[in-house]
Design an enzyme around this catalytic site. Structure first.
Site, PDB file in Angstrom:
ATOM      1  N   CYS A 114       0.816  -1.228   0.000  1.00 27.07           N
ATOM      2  CA  CYS A 114       0.000   0.000   0.000  1.00 27.07           C
ATOM      3  C   CYS A 114       0.843   1.269   0.000  1.00 27.07           C
ATOM      4  O   CYS A 114       0.348   2.343  -0.332  1.00 27.07           O
ATOM      5  CB  CYS A 114      -0.959  -0.008   1.174  1.00 27.07           C
ATOM      6  N   HIS A 246      -3.309   7.381   2.069  1.00 29.84           N
ATOM      7  CA  HIS A 246      -3.708   6.040   1.648  1.00 29.84           C
ATOM      8  C   HIS A 246      -5.074   5.750   2.258  1.00 29.84           C
ATOM      9  O   HIS A 246      -5.303   6.010   3.440  1.00 29.84           O
ATOM     10  CB  HIS A 246      -2.675   5.023   2.128  1.00 29.84           C
ATOM     11  N   ASN A 276     -10.066   0.082  -0.155  1.00 28.84           N
ATOM     12  CA  ASN A 276      -8.601   0.139  -0.148  1.00 28.84           C
ATOM     13  C   ASN A 276      -8.082  -0.421  -1.472  1.00 28.84           C
ATOM     14  O   ASN A 276      -8.183  -1.627  -1.721  1.00 28.84           O
ATOM     15  CB  ASN A 276      -8.077  -0.674   1.039  1.00 28.84           C
TER      16      ASN A 276
HETATM   17  N1  COA Z   1     -18.739  -8.365   8.715  1.00 31.11           N
HETATM   18  C1  COA Z   1     -19.285  -8.620   9.902  1.00 31.11           C
HETATM   19  N2  COA Z   1     -18.547  -8.935  10.989  1.00 31.11           N
HETATM   20  C2  COA Z   1     -17.224  -8.995  10.843  1.00 31.11           C
HETATM   21  C3  COA Z   1     -16.594  -8.739   9.622  1.00 31.11           C
HETATM   22  C4  COA Z   1     -17.413  -8.418   8.533  1.00 31.11           C
HETATM   23  N3  COA Z   1     -16.902  -8.132   7.322  1.00 31.11           N
HETATM   24  N4  COA Z   1     -15.261  -8.852   9.784  1.00 31.11           N
HETATM   25  C5  COA Z   1     -15.070  -9.179  11.066  1.00 31.11           C
HETATM   26  N5  COA Z   1     -16.250  -9.268  11.716  1.00 31.11           N
HETATM   27  C6  COA Z   1     -16.483  -9.587  13.106  1.00 31.11           C
HETATM   28  C7  COA Z   1     -15.349 -10.362  13.721  1.00 31.11           C
HETATM   29  O1  COA Z   1     -15.475 -11.715  13.435  1.00 31.11           O
HETATM   30  C8  COA Z   1     -15.506 -10.027  15.176  1.00 31.11           C
HETATM   31  O2  COA Z   1     -16.524 -10.874  15.691  1.00 31.11           O
HETATM   32  P1  COA Z   1     -16.363 -11.515  17.159  1.00 31.11           P
HETATM   33  O3  COA Z   1     -16.292 -10.318  18.080  1.00 31.11           O
HETATM   34  O4  COA Z   1     -17.593 -12.324  17.278  1.00 31.11           O
HETATM   35  O5  COA Z   1     -15.100 -12.294  17.100  1.00 31.11           O
HETATM   36  C9  COA Z   1     -16.064  -8.610  15.190  1.00 31.11           C
HETATM   37  O6  COA Z   1     -16.548  -8.387  13.861  1.00 31.11           O
HETATM   38  C10 COA Z   1     -15.034  -7.573  15.523  1.00 31.11           C
HETATM   39  O7  COA Z   1     -13.842  -7.817  14.754  1.00 31.11           O
HETATM   40  P2  COA Z   1     -12.566  -6.964  14.933  1.00 31.11           P
HETATM   41  O8  COA Z   1     -11.487  -7.552  14.100  1.00 31.11           O
HETATM   42  O9  COA Z   1     -12.314  -6.740  16.385  1.00 31.11           O
HETATM   43  O10 COA Z   1     -13.054  -5.576  14.311  1.00 31.11           O
HETATM   44  P3  COA Z   1     -12.285  -4.221  14.215  1.00 31.11           P
HETATM   45  O11 COA Z   1     -13.095  -3.160  14.813  1.00 31.11           O
HETATM   46  O12 COA Z   1     -10.849  -4.365  14.640  1.00 31.11           O
HETATM   47  O13 COA Z   1     -12.292  -3.972  12.652  1.00 31.11           O
HETATM   48  C11 COA Z   1     -10.890  -4.063  10.715  1.00 31.11           C
HETATM   49  C12 COA Z   1     -11.645  -4.856  11.776  1.00 31.11           C
HETATM   50  C13 COA Z   1     -10.183  -5.044   9.781  1.00 31.11           C
HETATM   51  C14 COA Z   1     -11.901  -3.246   9.939  1.00 31.11           C
HETATM   52  C15 COA Z   1      -9.881  -3.143  11.401  1.00 31.11           C
HETATM   53  O14 COA Z   1      -9.083  -3.858  12.296  1.00 31.11           O
HETATM   54  C16 COA Z   1      -9.000  -2.450  10.431  1.00 31.11           C
HETATM   55  O15 COA Z   1      -9.447  -1.647   9.648  1.00 31.11           O
HETATM   56  N6  COA Z   1      -7.676  -2.718  10.496  1.00 31.11           N
HETATM   57  C17 COA Z   1      -6.728  -2.103   9.607  1.00 31.11           C
HETATM   58  C18 COA Z   1      -6.791  -2.850   8.347  1.00 31.11           C
HETATM   59  C19 COA Z   1      -6.178  -2.096   7.240  1.00 31.11           C
HETATM   60  O16 COA Z   1      -6.558  -0.989   6.986  1.00 31.11           O
HETATM   61  N7  COA Z   1      -5.255  -2.727   6.558  1.00 31.11           N
HETATM   62  C20 COA Z   1      -4.656  -2.214   5.418  1.00 31.11           C
HETATM   63  C21 COA Z   1      -3.553  -1.316   5.781  1.00 31.11           C
HETATM   64  S1  COA Z   1      -2.647  -1.029   4.366  1.00 31.11           S
END
Ligand code: COA
Length: 319
Positions: A114, A246, A276
């Site tokens: 990225c 980004h 993204n």
């Molecule tokens: N739809 C519904 N539920 C989902 C889901 C989806 N697409 N993806 C995950 N969940 C669920 C999980 O299973 C989890 O359930 P549980 O509590 O029963 O285990 C719950 O939602 C919370 O998941 P969590 O991973 O704690 O959510 P979060 O608030 O951390 O958000 C991301 C997840 C991936 C959106 C977040 O961590 C993020 O944006 N990270 C950075 C990723 C990124 O930008 N990467 C690229 C950088 S270049």
């Protein structure tokens, strides 16, 4: 006065097919509500038949050349940032070169996930300032939809396809890239990666990510490199007209802006419409800001990105 790389024109391209969260929720166990609340994403574009990283890159490059008023024959350098090349080799930059009808120039790909566009921009800027080229095409282009695990709801909802490009021109004056800073910390290379490759599995592999850990590092690293690049340019954060970040997650954009004391209205946001698009996201967002009239000549821009590796970087640009 010394040579600087001025952004002479911008362009972008998106696949034909737009996919909303609601449409995704028909095949993946997710909901529009969850995706919007956790990421700010409402839709993404997904490449279809005949659409590839190089074809999107070529379309974006053509638009950037047109905006710059530069003929393909004037381009001496093409640097294309991608993690989803058409083939393992040759470089997708050479496919774009041929499609544009450029008989001879330097052309290669850069792979920093990225942060790829920031890496490509910095390399091209160095080559322009050293006199290796007078005009360069710097492109970020991806088809991440083709390396997603469509059964993994924690990743497949986050990414989209697209391309963005800029034409750089050597000029002496006040405008251009004022400073750029790049970083990498390979100790974290298993937090965001693809589980395949030519030298290991002989497959392309699928994207894997520990989202929460990536999130935590992203805000810290981005705030740090943004301050660093402003210091290198001898400018204060309060002087920034537009941050072109980004586009990974709306919450990362908001948290980084808060940490730096930047007004949210100064941040160009496209993650809601494009999701993204990895190396394409910064030049895509820049092109949106330029074409809708927000980004004007003379504005101070900061481009920034963070991605797998980890890699991260920022550039301060007088547009
Ligand atoms: N739809 C519904 N539920 C989902 C889901 C989806 N697409 N993806 C995950 N969940 C669920 C999980 O299973 C989890 O359930 P549980 O509590 O029963 O285990 C719950 O939602 C919370 O998941 P969590 O991973 O704690 O959510 P979060 O608030 O951390 O958000 C991301 C997840 C991936 C959106 C977040 O961590 C993020 O944006 N990270 C950075 C990723 C990124 O930008 N990467 C690229 C950088 S270049």
């Amino acid at each position: 006065m010394s040579r600087r790389s001025v952004i002479a024109g911008t362009g972008s391209a998106l696949p034909r097919r737009r996919v909303t969260n609601a449409e995704l929720a028909e095949t993946v166990d997710t909901s529009d509500e969850w995706i919007v609340e956790r990421t700010g994403i409402r839709a993404r574009f997904i490449a279809g038949e005949g659409e590839t990283t190089a074809s999107l890159a070529t379309d974006a490059a053509r638009r950037a050349l047109e905006a710059a008023g530069v003929a393909p024959s004037e381009i001496g350098l093409i640097v294309l940032a991608t993690s989803t090349p058409d083939q393992t080799f040759p470089a997708s930059a050479t496919i774009v070169q041929a499609a544009l009808g450029i008989d001879d120039c330097v052309a290669f790909d850069v792979q920093a996930v990225c942060s790829g566009f920031l890496y490509a921009l910095t390399v091209a800027d160095s080559m322009i300032r050293s006199g290796a080229a007078d005009h360069a095409l710097v492109i970020g282009a991806e088809t991440f939809s083709r390396i997603l695990d469509w059964e993994d709801r924690t990743t497949c909802v986050l990414f989209g396809d697209g391309a963005g490009a800029v034409v750089l021109r050597a000029e002496t004056g006040e405008r251009g890239i004022l400073a750029a800073r790049l970083h990498a910390d390979g100790r974290h290379n298993q937090l965001l990666y693809v589980d395949g490759g030519p030298s290991t599995t002989q497959t392309v592999g699928k994207l894997r990510m520990k989202g929460q850990e990536v999130f935590r590092h992203a805000v810290t690293n981005l705030a740090q490199v943004l301050r660093e690049v402003m210091g290198a340019a001898n400018l204060d954060v309060s002087e920034i007209d537009w941050v072109v970040p980004h586009q990974a997650n709306r919450r990362i954009l908001d948290a980084t802006a808060r940490k730096l004391g930047l007004a949210p209205e100064r941040v160009i946001v496209t993650v809601d419409q494009h999701a993204n698009t990895s190396a394409a996201s910064v030049p895509l967002a820049l092109d949106v800001g330029v074409r809708d009239g927000r980004v004007k000549r003379g504005d101070l821009l900061v481009l920034e990105a963070m991605g797998g590796g980890f890699t991260w970087g920022a550039a301060a640009v007088r547009y």
